[in-house]
Motif scaffolding. Sequence first.
Motif, PDB file in Angstrom:
ATOM      1  N   THR A  35       0.819  -1.191   0.195  1.00  0.00           N
ATOM      2  CA  THR A  35       0.054   0.011   0.079  1.00  0.00           C
ATOM      3  C   THR A  35       0.915   1.326   0.083  1.00  0.00           C
ATOM      4  OG1 THR A  35      -1.668  -1.067   1.463  1.00  0.00           O
ATOM      5  CG2 THR A  35      -1.985   1.217   1.234  1.00  0.00           C
ATOM      6  N   VAL A  39       1.005   3.896  -3.092  1.00  0.00           N
ATOM      7  CA  VAL A  39       0.500   5.303  -3.109  1.00  0.00           C
ATOM      8  C   VAL A  39       1.813   6.172  -3.512  1.00  0.00           C
ATOM      9  CG1 VAL A  39       0.082   7.110  -1.278  1.00  0.00           C
ATOM     10  CG2 VAL A  39      -0.866   5.159  -0.943  1.00  0.00           C
ATOM     11  N   TRP A  42       1.423   6.011  -7.167  1.00  0.00           N
ATOM     12  CA  TRP A  42       0.350   6.606  -7.568  1.00  0.00           C
ATOM     13  C   TRP A  42       0.407   8.183  -7.823  1.00  0.00           C
ATOM     14  CZ3 TRP A  42      -3.183  10.165  -6.127  1.00  0.00           C
ATOM     15  CH2 TRP A  42      -4.477  10.331  -6.750  1.00  0.00           C
ATOM     16  N   VAL A  43       1.153   8.598  -6.578  1.00  0.00           N
ATOM     17  CA  VAL A  43       1.724  10.229  -6.740  1.00  0.00           C
ATOM     18  C   VAL A  43       2.660  10.383  -7.715  1.00  0.00           C
ATOM     19  CG1 VAL A  43       2.746  11.964  -5.193  1.00  0.00           C
ATOM     20  CG2 VAL A  43       1.129  10.193  -4.354  1.00  0.00           C
ATOM     21  N   SER A  64      -3.624   2.964  -9.433  1.00  0.00           N
ATOM     22  CA  SER A  64      -4.961   2.717  -8.782  1.00  0.00           C
ATOM     23  C   SER A  64      -5.162   1.224  -8.362  1.00  0.00           C
ATOM     24  CB  SER A  64      -6.107   3.292  -9.525  1.00  0.00           C
ATOM     25  OG  SER A  64      -5.881   4.665  -9.580  1.00  0.00           O
ATOM     26  N   VAL A  67      -2.896   0.218  -5.704  1.00  0.00           N
ATOM     27  CA  VAL A  67      -3.386   0.803  -4.416  1.00  0.00           C
ATOM     28  C   VAL A  67      -4.470  -0.140  -3.689  1.00  0.00           C
ATOM     29  CG1 VAL A  67      -4.669   2.600  -3.225  1.00  0.00           C
ATOM     30  CG2 VAL A  67      -2.634   3.348  -4.501  1.00  0.00           C
TER      31      VAL A  67
END
Length: 171
Positions: A35, A39, A42-43, A64, A67
């Motif tokens: 996770t 993240v 993703w950022v 996504s 995540v």
Amino acid sequence: MSEAELGPVRGTYPTDNRRRGWIATILLLVGVPVTALAVVFWVAVEDMSGKTPQTGGDPLLLPSAVVGLGVGLLLMGVWTGIWYLTHRGEVFELRDNGVRYSRSGRAQSITWADIDRVSIRPGKDTALARWVGGDVNCTIHLAGGGKVTITGLTEGAGELVEHVETATARP
């Protein structure tokens, strides 16, 4: 109904709760870094997608999904951990006139007449499914409300489920 009225014990089926604890631990230990890294991924993709021209696909689709995988692992780990904590000492005793179910200092005597229906969801017959107890999943729905679940983590779960299903079969 008292224990004596259920009749003699025909079989004892303990649940491997220790394995349930290991499963919860593994899910949580894998879910936290997955996770966290997802993240960050993703950022980073979100930041890069604002600086490059769009190509038609959604650049955040893969991040996504990763995540979601991490969060799913965390949720399953928490759920399995709660089961581990609340189902300590889980044992099913098959008797002539019903089943005695005990766990965490609680015991319940269930006669065949007390059972409203038995729901058996087919599991997968793979090594992983057997290890995590997903090969057997049976829910005993009680007539007065409530339910008891038998999973593949219970020793001899298939045999126990067969006995319960046979004893509660309605013509």
